[in-house]
Design a protein around this motif. Sequence first.
Motif, PDB file in Angstrom:
ATOM      1  N   ASN A  72       0.843  -1.058   0.126  1.00 41.87           N
ATOM      2  CA  ASN A  72       0.208  -0.097   0.023  1.00 41.87           C
ATOM      3  C   ASN A  72       0.870   1.455   0.142  1.00 41.87           C
ATOM      4  O   ASN A  72       0.430   2.118   0.746  1.00 41.87           O
ATOM      5  N   VAL A  73       2.043   1.359  -0.634  1.00 38.77           N
ATOM      6  CA  VAL A  73       2.703   2.651  -0.835  1.00 38.77           C
ATOM      7  C   VAL A  73       2.250   3.396  -2.071  1.00 38.77           C
ATOM      8  O   VAL A  73       1.580   2.892  -2.950  1.00 38.77           O
ATOM      9  N   LEU A  74       2.614   4.548  -1.971  1.00 37.99           N
ATOM     10  CA  LEU A  74       2.853   5.677  -3.158  1.00 37.99           C
ATOM     11  C   LEU A  74       3.918   5.549  -3.910  1.00 37.99           C
ATOM     12  O   LEU A  74       4.929   5.626  -3.370  1.00 37.99           O
ATOM     13  N   ALA A  75       3.631   4.894  -5.030  1.00 35.19           N
ATOM     14  CA  ALA A  75       5.024   4.971  -5.998  1.00 35.19           C
ATOM     15  C   ALA A  75       5.700   6.305  -6.173  1.00 35.19           C
ATOM     16  O   ALA A  75       4.878   7.273  -6.126  1.00 35.19           O
ATOM     17  N   GLU A  76       7.047   6.055  -6.539  1.00 40.23           N
ATOM     18  CA  GLU A  76       7.962   7.323  -6.730  1.00 40.23           C
ATOM     19  C   GLU A  76       7.837   7.725  -7.880  1.00 40.23           C
ATOM     20  O   GLU A  76       8.488   6.735  -8.754  1.00 40.23           O
ATOM     21  N   ARG A  77       7.383   8.983  -8.263  1.00 43.13           N
ATOM     22  CA  ARG A  77       7.537   9.173  -9.778  1.00 43.13           C
ATOM     23  C   ARG A  77       8.881   9.944 -10.199  1.00 43.13           C
ATOM     24  O   ARG A  77       9.305  10.804  -9.592  1.00 43.13           O
ATOM     25  N   VAL A  78       9.582   9.070 -10.985  1.00 45.13           N
ATOM     26  CA  VAL A  78      10.899   9.460 -11.280  1.00 45.13           C
ATOM     27  C   VAL A  78      11.064  10.093 -12.518  1.00 45.13           C
ATOM     28  O   VAL A  78      12.175  10.687 -12.980  1.00 45.13           O
ATOM     29  N   VAL A  79      10.221   9.917 -13.424  1.00 44.54           N
ATOM     30  CA  VAL A  79       9.956  10.667 -14.998  1.00 44.54           C
ATOM     31  C   VAL A  79       8.830  11.172 -15.109  1.00 44.54           C
ATOM     32  O   VAL A  79       7.715  10.500 -15.016  1.00 44.54           O
ATOM     33  N   THR A  80       8.738  12.409 -15.009  1.00 47.51           N
ATOM     34  CA  THR A  80       7.369  13.158 -15.235  1.00 47.51           C
ATOM     35  C   THR A  80       7.579  14.080 -16.732  1.00 47.51           C
ATOM     36  O   THR A  80       8.417  14.265 -17.402  1.00 47.51           O
ATOM     37  N   GLY A  81       6.460  14.881 -16.888  1.00 51.73           N
ATOM     38  CA  GLY A  81       6.253  15.673 -17.987  1.00 51.73           C
ATOM     39  C   GLY A  81       6.054  15.031 -19.301  1.00 51.73           C
ATOM     40  O   GLY A  81       6.386  15.407 -20.249  1.00 51.73           O
ATOM     41  N   LEU A  82       5.259  13.620 -19.097  1.00 48.68           N
ATOM     42  CA  LEU A  82       5.266  12.918 -20.426  1.00 48.68           C
ATOM     43  C   LEU A  82       3.614  13.086 -20.887  1.00 48.68           C
ATOM     44  O   LEU A  82       3.008  13.207 -20.072  1.00 48.68           O
ATOM     45  N   LEU A  83       3.648  13.213 -22.080  1.00 48.96           N
ATOM     46  CA  LEU A  83       2.195  13.472 -22.902  1.00 48.96           C
ATOM     47  C   LEU A  83       1.190  12.374 -22.291  1.00 48.96           C
ATOM     48  O   LEU A  83       1.730  11.191 -22.420  1.00 48.96           O
ATOM     49  N   SER A  84       0.230  12.899 -22.366  1.00 50.92           N
ATOM     50  CA  SER A  84      -1.165  11.944 -21.785  1.00 50.92           C
ATOM     51  C   SER A  84      -2.395  12.467 -22.482  1.00 50.92           C
ATOM     52  O   SER A  84      -2.388  13.630 -22.718  1.00 50.92           O
ATOM     53  N   GLU A  85      -3.189  11.585 -22.965  1.00 52.81           N
ATOM     54  CA  GLU A  85      -4.575  11.930 -23.385  1.00 52.81           C
ATOM     55  C   GLU A  85      -5.513  11.224 -22.995  1.00 52.81           C
ATOM     56  O   GLU A  85      -5.261   9.791 -22.709  1.00 52.81           O
ATOM     57  N   SER A  86      -6.861  11.953 -22.853  1.00 50.44           N
ATOM     58  CA  SER A  86      -8.106  11.018 -22.414  1.00 50.44           C
ATOM     59  C   SER A  86      -9.121  11.694 -22.463  1.00 50.44           C
ATOM     60  O   SER A  86      -9.114  12.698 -23.060  1.00 50.44           O
ATOM     61  N   GLY A  87     -10.287  11.186 -22.103  1.00 53.46           N
ATOM     62  CA  GLY A  87     -11.633  11.831 -22.229  1.00 53.46           C
ATOM     63  C   GLY A  87     -11.488  12.522 -20.788  1.00 53.46           C
ATOM     64  O   GLY A  87     -10.701  12.522 -20.021  1.00 53.46           O
ATOM     65  N   PRO A  88     -12.575  13.311 -20.652  1.00 48.71           N
ATOM     66  CA  PRO A  88     -12.900  13.837 -19.219  1.00 48.71           C
ATOM     67  C   PRO A  88     -12.954  13.249 -18.118  1.00 48.71           C
ATOM     68  O   PRO A  88     -13.306  11.878 -18.159  1.00 48.71           O
ATOM     69  N   GLY A  89     -12.260  13.279 -17.094  1.00 48.46           N
ATOM     70  CA  GLY A  89     -12.027  12.664 -15.860  1.00 48.46           C
ATOM     71  C   GLY A  89     -10.700  11.689 -15.822  1.00 48.46           C
ATOM     72  O   GLY A  89     -10.611  10.935 -14.844  1.00 48.46           O
ATOM     73  N   GLY A  90     -10.083  11.630 -16.886  1.00 45.14           N
ATOM     74  CA  GLY A  90      -9.024  10.710 -16.915  1.00 45.14           C
ATOM     75  C   GLY A  90      -8.945   9.232 -17.034  1.00 45.14           C
ATOM     76  O   GLY A  90      -8.119   8.607 -16.800  1.00 45.14           O
ATOM     77  N   PHE A  91      -9.953   8.699 -17.367  1.00 42.79           N
ATOM     78  CA  PHE A  91     -10.570   7.408 -17.245  1.00 42.79           C
ATOM     79  C   PHE A  91      -9.864   6.972 -18.845  1.00 42.79           C
ATOM     80  O   PHE A  91      -9.932   7.281 -19.815  1.00 42.79           O
ATOM     81  N   GLY A  92      -9.341   5.632 -18.750  1.00 41.68           N
ATOM     82  CA  GLY A  92      -8.556   5.137 -19.913  1.00 41.68           C
ATOM     83  C   GLY A  92      -7.787   5.770 -20.792  1.00 41.68           C
ATOM     84  O   GLY A  92      -7.761   5.811 -21.930  1.00 41.68           O
TER      85      GLY A  92
END
Length: 351
Positions: A72-92
Motif C-alpha cells: 500500500n505504498v505511493l509509488a515514487e515518480r522518477v520521470v514526469t512531464g510525459l504526454l497523456s490524453e484521455s476523455g474528461p475525468g482521466g479514465f482510460g
Amino acid sequence: MITPAFAAPLAPVTVAKQLDNPRQLGLTTDGTLIIAESGTGGDDCAVVDGDEVCVGTTAAVSVVRRPSKAENVLAERVVTGLLSESGPGGFGATGNDGASARTLDRIFVAKDVDVPDGITGLPEEQEGKLLRAAAGRPPAVVADIRAFETANDPDGQGVESNPYAVLDLGDRVLVADAAGNDILAVDDRGRISVFAVLPHVTGGACDSRPNQGGSFCDPVPTSLTLSRDGDIIVGGLGSLVPGAGRVWELDRRTGAIQQTWTGFTGVTGAAQDQAGNLYVSELFGGANRTGQLVFVPKNGARVVLSVPAPAGVVVDQPGNVYVAVNSMSPGTGTGTPGSDGQVWRLTKRSF
C-alpha cells in the motif's frame, strides 16, 4: 481415513496504489519495480471525431523499491512531464503505455499520443517516439517509431502505428508497435530495424472476421518481457476477439517464433517464472469480462484469478508476480473503494 488439508489460496497484496492508468511493469537489475503510468490527460481539450479529448503532461514513470516487501505504498515518480490524453475525468488514458529500465539512469518510454490541432505548448516531439530518460531528468527522443512505420509498413497492411511496450536488452531496445503488428529493435545510435512481424491469427471467429482483403485477426502486440532463459515473451491482444489472444516466445537473436500459447482474450501482459510457468493478463477476460490473470503451468491445466482490468505482468527471481490492476482507472478511482490504479503482488499459490 485421514483427509489431506489443502491450503487456501494466498490473497494478492496491494503493493502500490493511487496510480494513474498503470500499464506495463518491469524490473531493474537490482529489483526495483518500474511502472508506466499513462496519466490522466490534461486541461487542454478539443473535440476529435465527435469525442472530447483532453491532453497534458500527466503521464509518468514510477518506481517501487523492494517491491517484494512493499504494501500500500505511493509509488515514487522518477520521470514526469510525459504526454497523456484521455476523455474528461482521466479514465482510460493513453500516453505512457510502456516503460523499461535496467537501471534508473537509463529508462526507456514508448509514447503514443496525438495532440489535437490548435492546442499548443505541449511537448509534441514525444508523439510516436521512443524516449530515454534518467530518474529526475527530462526525457529525450531516441527514435521515431511512427516515421519508421510510415516509411516501411513491415506488416504490409497499411501505415498504422501505436508504440505500446518497450524492453531494454542492454545492447538494444525492443518496441512493440501494437498497430503495426511488429516488434522493432532500436540500437544505441537510434537506428531502427525489424525484429519480428507477428503472424495473423486464424481459426474460430477470426476466420469470419474481414481484415485487409482476407479473414483473420491482427496479433496486436501489447507486452514484452524476458523469458526464463533470456528470450522474448510477447503478449498479443488478438483484436479483443475471444480466444484470439496469443503469447509468443521469440528467439532473442533472430526474432523467430519458438513457442506459441493460444486461447486467450485481450492479452495486455505476459511473463514467465523461472520454473517455466506463464502468467497472462486478459483485460476483458472472465465470465463477466471484467478481467482475469491466467496461470499457465508448465505442466497441467490453466487456472484463473479474477483481477480487475489487468495490464502489465512481471515476475521476479523468487517467483513473486506483479500485475497492474484497474489499468483504465485514474489514481482517484472510479467512485468505488479499491477502484484506483494499483499494482498487486501474488504467487502461483494465489490461484
